[in-house]
Design a protein around this motif. Structure first.
Motif, PDB file in Angstrom:
ATOM      1  N   ARG A 116       0.822  -1.221   0.000  1.00 11.72           N
ATOM      2  CA  ARG A 116       0.000   0.000   0.000  1.00 11.72           C
ATOM      3  C   ARG A 116       0.855   1.269   0.000  1.00 11.72           C
ATOM      4  O   ARG A 116       0.425   2.301  -0.515  1.00 11.72           O
ATOM      5  CB  ARG A 116      -0.982   0.000   1.155  1.00 11.72           C
ATOM      6  N   GLU A 117       2.065   1.216   0.546  1.00 10.50           N
ATOM      7  CA  GLU A 117       2.920   2.398   0.531  1.00 10.50           C
ATOM      8  C   GLU A 117       3.373   2.749  -0.882  1.00 10.50           C
ATOM      9  O   GLU A 117       3.811   3.879  -1.130  1.00 10.50           O
ATOM     10  CB  GLU A 117       4.126   2.183   1.450  1.00 10.50           C
ATOM     11  N   ALA A 118       3.257   1.794  -1.812  1.00 11.54           N
ATOM     12  CA  ALA A 118       3.633   2.062  -3.205  1.00 11.54           C
ATOM     13  C   ALA A 118       2.449   2.560  -4.040  1.00 11.54           C
ATOM     14  O   ALA A 118       2.626   2.870  -5.213  1.00 11.54           O
ATOM     15  CB  ALA A 118       4.211   0.789  -3.829  1.00 11.54           C
ATOM     16  N   VAL A 119       1.261   2.625  -3.440  1.00  8.35           N
ATOM     17  CA  VAL A 119       0.067   3.104  -4.148  1.00  8.35           C
ATOM     18  C   VAL A 119      -0.208   4.536  -3.705  1.00  8.35           C
ATOM     19  O   VAL A 119      -0.288   4.815  -2.505  1.00  8.35           O
ATOM     20  CB  VAL A 119      -1.149   2.212  -3.837  1.00  8.35           C
ATOM     21  N   PRO A 120      -0.371   5.477  -4.633  1.00 10.04           N
ATOM     22  CA  PRO A 120      -0.648   6.870  -4.244  1.00 10.04           C
ATOM     23  C   PRO A 120      -1.906   6.975  -3.387  1.00 10.04           C
ATOM     24  O   PRO A 120      -2.916   6.306  -3.652  1.00 10.04           O
ATOM     25  CB  PRO A 120      -0.849   7.575  -5.598  1.00 10.04           C
ATOM     26  N   ASP A 121      -1.846   7.817  -2.356  1.00  8.26           N
ATOM     27  CA  ASP A 121      -2.979   7.969  -1.441  1.00  8.26           C
ATOM     28  C   ASP A 121      -4.258   8.372  -2.170  1.00  8.26           C
ATOM     29  O   ASP A 121      -5.362   7.965  -1.791  1.00  8.26           O
ATOM     30  CB  ASP A 121      -2.657   9.019  -0.369  1.00  8.26           C
ATOM     31  N   GLU A 122      -4.114   9.178  -3.229  1.00  3.43           N
ATOM     32  CA  GLU A 122      -5.306   9.676  -3.915  1.00  3.43           C
ATOM     33  C   GLU A 122      -6.044   8.573  -4.674  1.00  3.43           C
ATOM     34  O   GLU A 122      -7.181   8.775  -5.127  1.00  3.43           O
ATOM     35  CB  GLU A 122      -4.940  10.805  -4.874  1.00  3.43           C
ATOM     36  N   CYS A 123      -5.425   7.404  -4.822  1.00  6.02           N
ATOM     37  CA  CYS A 123      -6.095   6.285  -5.491  1.00  6.02           C
ATOM     38  C   CYS A 123      -7.023   5.509  -4.556  1.00  6.02           C
ATOM     39  O   CYS A 123      -7.792   4.659  -5.030  1.00  6.02           O
ATOM     40  CB  CYS A 123      -5.055   5.311  -6.059  1.00  6.02           C
ATOM     41  N   ILE A 124      -6.933   5.770  -3.239  1.00  5.79           N
ATOM     42  CA  ILE A 124      -7.622   4.923  -2.262  1.00  5.79           C
ATOM     43  C   ILE A 124      -8.719   5.699  -1.556  1.00  5.79           C
ATOM     44  O   ILE A 124      -8.504   6.811  -1.061  1.00  5.79           O
ATOM     45  CB  ILE A 124      -6.612   4.369  -1.234  1.00  5.79           C
ATOM     46  N   ARG A 125      -9.906   5.121  -1.513  1.00  9.39           N
ATOM     47  CA  ARG A 125     -11.036   5.671  -0.754  1.00  9.39           C
ATOM     48  C   ARG A 125     -11.385   4.683   0.357  1.00  9.39           C
ATOM     49  O   ARG A 125     -11.726   3.530   0.086  1.00  9.39           O
ATOM     50  CB  ARG A 125     -12.260   5.871  -1.654  1.00  9.39           C
ATOM     51  N   MET A 126     -11.285   5.129   1.595  1.00 12.08           N
ATOM     52  CA  MET A 126     -11.576   4.276   2.745  1.00 12.08           C
ATOM     53  C   MET A 126     -13.031   4.439   3.184  1.00 12.08           C
ATOM     54  O   MET A 126     -13.709   5.405   2.850  1.00 12.08           O
ATOM     55  CB  MET A 126     -10.644   4.631   3.908  1.00 12.08           C
ATOM     56  N   ASN A 127     -13.480   3.454   3.949  1.00  9.76           N
ATOM     57  CA  ASN A 127     -14.760   3.523   4.649  1.00  9.76           C
ATOM     58  C   ASN A 127     -15.955   3.570   3.690  1.00  9.76           C
ATOM     59  O   ASN A 127     -16.954   4.229   3.970  1.00  9.76           O
ATOM     60  CB  ASN A 127     -14.789   4.736   5.588  1.00  9.76           C
ATOM     61  N   THR A 128     -15.859   2.835   2.590  1.00  5.20           N
ATOM     62  CA  THR A 128     -17.008   2.722   1.694  1.00  5.20           C
ATOM     63  C   THR A 128     -16.890   1.440   0.880  1.00  5.20           C
ATOM     64  O   THR A 128     -15.800   0.876   0.737  1.00  5.20           O
ATOM     65  CB  THR A 128     -17.147   3.941   0.768  1.00  5.20           C
ATOM     66  N   GLY A 145     -21.778   3.046  -0.544  1.00  9.00           N
ATOM     67  CA  GLY A 145     -22.432   3.252   0.738  1.00  9.00           C
ATOM     68  C   GLY A 145     -22.378   4.678   1.232  1.00  9.00           C
ATOM     69  O   GLY A 145     -23.185   5.071   2.082  1.00  9.00           O
ATOM     70  N   ASP A 146     -21.451   5.480   0.703  1.00  8.38           N
ATOM     71  CA  ASP A 146     -21.377   6.886   1.126  1.00  8.38           C
ATOM     72  C   ASP A 146     -22.293   7.785   0.288  1.00  8.38           C
ATOM     73  O   ASP A 146     -22.249   9.014   0.402  1.00  8.38           O
ATOM     74  CB  ASP A 146     -19.935   7.392   1.061  1.00  8.38           C
ATOM     75  N   GLY A 147     -23.122   7.166  -0.590  1.00 10.00           N
ATOM     76  CA  GLY A 147     -24.100   7.917  -1.357  1.00 10.00           C
ATOM     77  C   GLY A 147     -23.648   8.356  -2.733  1.00 10.00           C
ATOM     78  O   GLY A 147     -24.454   8.865  -3.513  1.00 10.00           O
ATOM     79  N   THR A 148     -22.376   8.172  -3.075  1.00  6.99           N
ATOM     80  CA  THR A 148     -21.872   8.585  -4.377  1.00  6.99           C
ATOM     81  C   THR A 148     -22.129   7.508  -5.425  1.00  6.99           C
ATOM     82  O   THR A 148     -22.281   6.326  -5.106  1.00  6.99           O
ATOM     83  CB  THR A 148     -20.366   8.890  -4.318  1.00  6.99           C
ATOM     84  N   THR A 149     -22.185   7.934  -6.677  1.00  8.60           N
ATOM     85  CA  THR A 149     -22.354   7.019  -7.807  1.00  8.60           C
ATOM     86  C   THR A 149     -21.316   7.358  -8.865  1.00  8.60           C
ATOM     87  O   THR A 149     -21.122   8.530  -9.206  1.00  8.60           O
ATOM     88  CB  THR A 149     -23.768   7.133  -8.408  1.00  8.60           C
TER      89      THR A 149
END
Length: 378
Positions: A116-128, A145-149
């Motif tokens: 995960r340290e090799a993956v840019p943070d902006e590629c990851i969405r947590m808690n959904t 689950g956070d309401g986005t589509t």
């Protein structure tokens, strides 16, 4: 591997699940110039999980991603592997070739951190996580689950044994629950376990210990007719005492609550539709006694990335079909082997255990098993 044309990099890929398979795929796609989205249902990364073994085919993936040195810093390369009875008798001892690394022992959380340290943070969405997935000819619309589509070209289910993507998009699958439970924890290296890795067989149970740096990884799996209440440390203690050898002393060395789970496997008649595909445990979870689950997941990610990069930009379905064709036999073989290994290791009958122990002690059966594990699974 680099993408073969710029149109490949425009393909929107959603990876559901930030585990080993998902993060490995994200690393490959980033190297191709893509910007995949990884969604992880957990609010924050967890440090639990098994101590795992990475065999040569899994190591090849980590090496190809340029992460092998980082993984080695948290791992050990066992030189010698023993199988013992609960009474302590050594049934067989195998030395792995010294001229090539065939196996690394590493905690899952350490390998996960390296990926995960090799993956840019902006590629990851947590808690959904996805709540609805609608596949059409020109894309896949996902409601979270956070309401986005959002709409994607490809959706990859890398979300494990309890896969949401599998639940939403596939019907022809089976999740099998075994009457076997597993505990995993780490102890200080204050108890002498002798060689680098030891499997200890008890009645209906197996203890597995591996030396990693200044710690000893300790896994124990045992059969139960009724599910123990997590984290079931008292049951763990009872099984460690029943198996014997150094296991009770290792357990004495830590007060940490163990990682605890029921053992399951997953079989899917299909791993993909035209635009949705399953990888790793979501497609083919295997009994952990095989020691091959992580390597299978990493190879899945590698092969899927290859097919997405080399296929025609408007033929996502063909790329997913070729991925499944290349990987299905390897997963089926590991599943067959794992079920056989579990049947052998978790024997409860004393006469059958004596017969098994005699075969292991007086035949090259275990050496053959290790050589088979070292075969490239692609």
């Amino acid at each position: 591997m680099e993408a073969s044309s710029t149109s490949h990099t425009d393909t929107e890929v959603l990876i559901v699940g930030g585990g080993l398979a998902g993060l490995t795929l994200a690393n490959y796609l980033n190297r191709q110039g893509r910007e995949p989205t990884v969604v992880e249902q957990a609010a924050e990364w967890r440090d639990g999980g098994y101590g795992i073994g990475l065999w040569a085919d899994g190591l090849a993936v980590i090496d190809e991603l340029g992460l092998l040195d980082a993984a080695r810093a948290h791992a050990s390369a066992p030189a010698t592997f023993e199988v013992r009875t609960g009474g302590g008798d050594c049934l067989t001892r195998t030395t792995l070739p010294g001229n090539r690394t065939l196996l690394l022992s590493i905690h899952r959380s350490d390998l996960h951190r390296v990926l995960r340290e090799a993956v840019p943070d902006e590629c990851i969405r947590m808690n959904t996580a996805p709540e609805r997935i609608v596949e059409r000819a020109d894309g896949v619309t996902v409601t979270f689950g956070d309401g986005t589509t959002e709409t994607y070209d490809v959706v990859v289910g890398a979300d494990g044994v309890h896969s949401t993507v599998r639940e939403l998009c596939f019907t022809d699958w089976t999740r099998r629950e075994f009457d076997t439970y597993v505990w995993s924890l780490w102890a200080p290296q204050e108890v002498d376990i002798g060689v680098d890795m030891v499997s200890v067989w008890g009645p209906g149970s197996e203890g597995f210990v591996a030396r990693v740096g200044d710690r000893v990884g300790f896994n124990l799996a045992a059969r139960h007719t009724t599910p123990p209440e997590p984290p079931a440390r008292e049951a763990l203690r009872a099984h460690a005492e029943a198996i014997g050898w150094r296991l009770p002393a290792l357990l004495d060395g830590t007060d940490d609550d163990p990682f605890f789970d029921r053992i399951r496997d997953v079989t899917c008649d299909r791993w993909r539709t035209d635009r949705v595909v399953l990888v790793g445990d979501a497609a083919h979870a295997v009994h952990p006694i095989s020691g091959m689950g992580a390597s299978l997941a990493l190879q899945d990610a590698r092969v899927l990335a290859q097919e997405l990069a080399t296929g025609l930009p408007d033929d996502v379905s063909g790329a997913l079909a070729r991925f499944e064709e290349r990987r299905r036999d390897a997963a089926a073989r590991v599943r067959r082997d794992a079920r056989f290994e579990a049947a052998v290791a978790f024997l409860e009958s004393a006469p059958l255990r004596r017969l098994r122990d005699g075969l292991v002690a007086h035949t090259p059966l275990f050496d053959a098993f290790l050589k088979r594990q070292a075969v490239d699974l692609d």
